[in-house]
Design a protein around this motif. Sequence first.
Motif, short mmCIF file in Angstrom:
data_model
loop_
_atom_site.label_atom_id
_atom_site.label_comp_id
_atom_site.label_asym_id
_atom_site.label_seq_id
_atom_site.Cartn_x
_atom_site.Cartn_y
_atom_site.Cartn_z
N PRO A 12 16.49 27.19 -11.22
CA PRO A 12 16.57 25.78 -11.64
C PRO A 12 16.06 24.88 -10.53
CG PRO A 12 18.58 26.95 -12.22
CD PRO A 12 17.78 27.88 -11.35
N LEU A 13 15.09 24.05 -10.85
CA LEU A 13 14.44 23.23 -9.82
C LEU A 13 15.43 22.30 -9.13
CD1 LEU A 13 11.72 22.54 -8.50
CD2 LEU A 13 11.45 20.75 -10.22
N SER A 14 16.44 21.83 -9.86
CA SER A 14 17.39 20.89 -9.27
C SER A 14 18.19 21.51 -8.13
CB SER A 14 18.35 20.39 -10.35
OG SER A 14 19.08 21.46 -10.91
N THR A 15 18.23 22.84 -8.05
CA THR A 15 18.99 23.49 -6.99
C THR A 15 18.13 23.81 -5.76
OG1 THR A 15 18.58 25.75 -7.82
CG2 THR A 15 20.44 24.55 -8.75
N VAL A 16 16.80 23.76 -5.91
CA VAL A 16 15.90 24.15 -4.82
C VAL A 16 15.79 23.02 -3.80
CG1 VAL A 16 13.55 24.84 -4.21
CG2 VAL A 16 14.62 25.71 -6.31
N VAL A 17 16.01 23.34 -2.51
CA VAL A 17 15.94 22.35 -1.44
C VAL A 17 14.62 22.45 -0.68
CG1 VAL A 17 17.03 21.53 0.70
CG2 VAL A 17 18.44 22.37 -1.21
N GLU A 18 14.27 23.67 -0.23
CA GLU A 18 13.02 23.87 0.49
C GLU A 18 12.72 25.36 0.58
OE1 GLU A 18 12.97 23.21 4.76
OE2 GLU A 18 15.16 23.05 4.76
N ALA A 19 11.54 25.69 1.12
CA ALA A 19 11.12 27.09 1.27
C ALA A 19 10.77 27.34 2.74
CB ALA A 19 9.92 27.39 0.38
N LEU A 20 11.18 28.52 3.27
CA LEU A 20 10.92 28.91 4.66
C LEU A 20 10.45 30.36 4.70
CD1 LEU A 20 14.22 27.52 6.24
CD2 LEU A 20 11.98 26.39 6.30
N HIS A 21 9.75 30.72 5.77
CA HIS A 21 9.40 32.12 6.00
C HIS A 21 10.53 32.80 6.75
CE1 HIS A 21 5.32 32.44 4.50
NE2 HIS A 21 5.03 31.28 5.06
N VAL A 22 10.83 34.04 6.39
CA VAL A 22 11.84 34.83 7.10
C VAL A 22 11.15 35.66 8.17
CG1 VAL A 22 13.67 36.55 6.90
CG2 VAL A 22 13.25 34.95 5.01
N THR A 23 11.54 35.46 9.43
CA THR A 23 10.93 36.19 10.55
C THR A 23 12.05 36.74 11.43
OG1 THR A 23 10.87 34.26 12.02
CG2 THR A 23 9.00 34.57 10.51
N ARG A 24 11.64 37.51 12.45
CA ARG A 24 12.62 38.04 13.40
C ARG A 24 13.25 36.92 14.22
NH1 ARG A 24 12.60 43.49 14.22
NH2 ARG A 24 10.94 44.67 13.18
#
Length: 695
Positions: free
Chosen positions: A568-580
């Motif tokens: 649900p778009l209303s719950t999405v805040v942002e996107a990040l890459h997962v790294t070490r």
Amino acid sequence: MDDDEDFRSLFFSEARELLEQLQEHLNLLAEDAGDDETVHAAFRAVHSVKGGAAAFGFDVLIGFAHIFETVMDRIRSGTMQLDGSLAQTLLRSGDVMQILVENTESGSEDSVPGMARLQAELEALAGVEPSAAAEPAAGDDSPSADSDLDEDAVPEASEIIVRITPDESFAEAGHDMVRLIRSAREKGLSEVHVEGQVPPVTTFDPRQNPLTWELVFHTEGPVAALRSFFTIYEHAAQVEFLDSSDDYLEEDLDASDDSQAQDAPAGDAEPDTDPARGSLAAPNADASGESGSAQKRGEAAKSLRVEISRIDRLVNLVGEMLITQAALGQQTADIENREMADVALAVDTMSRQLRELQESVMAIRAQPVKSVFRRMPRVVRDLSEKLGKEARLELHGEHTEVDATVIEELTEPLTHMIRNAMDHGLESNDERDTLDKPRVGRIRLAAEHKGERVIITVEDDGRGVNRERVFAKALERGLVQPDDRLSPPEIDMLIFHPGFSTAQEVSSVSGRGVGMDVVKRKIQSLGGRFAMTSEPGKGTKFVITLPLTLAVMDGMTVSVADQKYILPLSTVVEALHVTRDNGRRLPDGTHLLERRGEYLKLLSLRHALDLPPREQGTEMAIVVDTETSGLIALTVDELIGQRQIVLKSLEANFKKINGISGATILGDGQVALILDIPALMNISPKTGAPAEVLH
């Protein structure tokens, strides 16, 4: 017959609206927050329902409304002073009116509990003899209807002539002379004469009424009964009463009998209620006493009653159009040919227009939760009387709008939750005195928007959950084992098991263990979820989270293991890459993601959905708001993008799957599942990202 059924349906629809307004006005009076206009509005609501009921001969409803109306009239005239005790009597009377309307609509002949006692109380307040409770309302020509008006009775088999000349507002108010004549036959109508000339069809204006109708009645009843019948037309027509010698029978219609004088005092316009049509639209009178019919006509032109099934078909059609548009958009997305670029532009324009159409349609279906919330004070009052507990219900966010299909399903779970708060939550009056708590218990019912969901809260200041008793009862039923170590929230959730109840004995209020189980199943069937917190001695709080609509929503498409899923778009805040550098693993196996100095719980969708592990490449972390547990991060393979989706029930078409709230059809025809993140967290609370990216 079809017309009669339509008019009956219209009567019940408008009666429900009027009774909702009545309850709102009575609540204000009970809280000492009303004024004279509030009293007038409450009186008009009761009078309008009575007038509409008289058109269909609903005698029980008419009789109760008549005595209720008499008491309201004494209050508005200043003859009777409104105090707390009287306000509670009026509230209970409003409850009985609602039940009577519901029973009448369903054809039920069940007696209303406490009605006889309440009606006797109203009779005492009105200062009338008990026999007057059965007195038919205005419009009934039986001898008992106006037994106190012997001076107005006409000789046996007298002839009365009524001349009625409709004005321009007659048809606009929903009146119809043909139906008026049909209804008048029951009042002794024997002849009809028409004066005037109908203009040619080419120049005829339906709003104009060039005819004067002369209705001849042969009746043994009093003139007052006929006056009552025609009073409702006086604001849309000129009505004159004559005897057979052409002498006028009292020029002032409102002075014909005492009950009508109460119904229509100076400065208070009568409601526009057609006995044949059952219309209950009541114009407001201004300070000068004018009816404001022009304003009423203007308001009527701005609204339209439409069956919800028609709106549902329109919503379904818009949903199918959105799916088709998505397919077109996907096929034209990669067009590089200049000649086809115009097609892609047209598809993009159509997409925007469809979105506007969808928003408009959903706005039509959106209704305030007030219609459900306003039923709950009646539940509290009934239980206060049965349980001997004093309680006050506080309503907040009544104007929060939700899809009509959601509202229809809310009454049952909210009723069970209020009953649970009254019976199990609030202590007895003596117990609250001992605990130094306010004698009047408090229950708070609130609603608010949060993104594309609505949050409904039911909270009380009672004793809280007795976890020892709950655990003992669960142990007795075999739901837990003696050596189980459950957390307080886990113990609390035991009350939602089917058949679970801590009541010592079965009563008319509780003890069968069906209440909270019904709440759980109903909320889940609506695609919602609930949370519960309780503090011993302080109270209990239930939080229900429901979708605003069950039809269309904005979603974010992600890919995991070559499968597409929707957040649900209303719950999405942002996107990040997962790294070490930003991934962490705690000794207990919990995975965290560092985000600008704070750490968020990391949930791997691969692991939660039991999908094959990722072979290589970096993962994306989508930060989402779980509404109840704060922010968490979800690991996915790819973030595809935003799209509008049409919700489809997975449970109705397949079966219920934990962690999945529904499904949708993508532009390429594939089915994508819609994720329920809080449910996934409960399934796999410590599921994390692959070990190779964490340290």
